[in-house]
Design an enzyme around this catalytic site. Structure first.
Site, PDB file in Angstrom:
ATOM      1  N   SER A  51       0.816  -1.316  -0.142  1.00  0.00           N
ATOM      2  CA  SER A  51       0.005  -0.045   0.090  1.00  0.00           C
ATOM      3  C   SER A  51       0.842   1.227   0.075  1.00  0.00           C
ATOM      4  CB  SER A  51      -0.878  -0.166   1.313  1.00  0.00           C
ATOM      5  OG  SER A  51      -2.118  -0.981   0.894  1.00  0.00           O
ATOM      6  N   LYS A  54       0.079   3.844  -2.610  1.00  0.00           N
ATOM      7  CA  LYS A  54      -1.140   4.524  -2.713  1.00  0.00           C
ATOM      8  C   LYS A  54      -0.828   6.121  -2.750  1.00  0.00           C
ATOM      9  CE  LYS A  54      -4.341   1.334  -0.689  1.00  0.00           C
ATOM     10  NZ  LYS A  54      -4.046   0.234  -0.260  1.00  0.00           N
ATOM     11  N   SER A 106      -5.735   2.675   4.365  1.00  0.00           N
ATOM     12  CA  SER A 106      -5.375   1.973   3.249  1.00  0.00           C
ATOM     13  C   SER A 106      -6.501   1.065   2.744  1.00  0.00           C
ATOM     14  CB  SER A 106      -4.320   0.850   3.831  1.00  0.00           C
ATOM     15  OG  SER A 106      -3.047   0.941   3.096  1.00  0.00           O
TER      16      SER A 106
END
Length: 257
Positions: A51, A54, A106
């Site tokens: 993640s 992101k 997340s």
């Protein structure tokens, strides 16, 4: 981009702390504003980002969508391996709310919905890869908007590129604001920022965690002390990356008079 600087002198400034190591085998600490690398270990090693990719999606989103744009979630957005923010099919969400879910908890469901708002996952991933190249993260390949991996679509990046991406993302005022928020309101719920450094390390201004079986633990964060700002990136760890990050920040700040 993050650039290599002069080697750290062997005679460290008075009060300097020892340079920490482990549990992430690949890491970097750099000056956030100048990009100068202060210390690193395998900073160009290729690993799955999980993640920590992101913030790259967040930049693409704000390049194309207004924070007050909105859409309604559907079941395809929620049919994803979690971590998830818990989107409800039929509920309307703004771009900002989805970015809060993306960056603070997340949310892979938020990543899917944002990708659809951009024109679909293939369009979003292609835009993420163009953005990575544009900001200087040339060792990065995104294969999904969330950082999840799967057969034939493994994402890759490096500690160097994670630092580059976070440095670029923090130039977006909304991303910087969201990443230092302790909590946010989404329809029907309150979400809390997962970045433990916000409470464990005074001066933390941003951070993004990540974990998959392939990536192991990954983390990228920025902190400020006085007028100095540093970025730390860690990859492929198996233990307390927060503790190592704190040590790297302390060491980095001790290098300045």
């Amino acid at each position: 981009m993050i650039v290599a600087g002069a080697p750290v002198a062997s005679a460290e400034p008075a009060g300097a702390v020892a340079l920490p190591d482990g549990p992430a085998p690949a890491w970097l600490v750099a000056d956030l504003d100048s990009g100068r690398i202060l210390a690193s270990k395998d900073p160009y090693a290729q690993h799955a980002p999980a993640s920590t990719i992101k913030p790259l999606l967040a930049m693409v989103v704000l390049d194309h969508l207004r924070p007050d744009n909105f859409a309604r979630a559907n079941e395809s957005h929620t049919e994803v391996e979690c971590s998830c923010v818990g989107l409800k099919p039929g509920q309307a969400y703004t771009t900002r709310q989805l970015l809060e879910g993306l960056l603070m908890v997340s949310g892979n469901d938020a990543a899917n919905m944002l990708a659809d708002m951009l024109g679909g996952q293939r369009v979003a991933v292609a835009a993420m890869n163009r953005k990575a190249a544009a900001v200087g993260a040339r060792g990065t390949k995104a294969s999904s908007p969330s950082g999840l991996d799967g057969p034939g679509w493994e994402s890759t990046t490096t500690p160097h590129d994670l630092a580059v991406i976070l440095r670029a993302a923090l130039r977006y005022p909304l991303i910087a604001q969201i990443m230092r928020q302790q909590s946010a309101q989404l329809p029907g719920k309150t979400i809390t920022n997962q970045n433990e450094l916000l409470t464990r390390y005074p001066g933390t201004i941003a951070g993004k965690t990540g974990f998959t079986n392939l990536a192991r633990n990954t983390f990228v964060a920025a902190a400020q002390r006085g007028n100095r700002r540093l970025v730390v990136a860690q990859m492929y760890g198996t233990g307390d990356l927060y503790g190592q990050a704190i040590g790297l920040f302390d060491w980095g700040f001790s290098q300045y008079p």
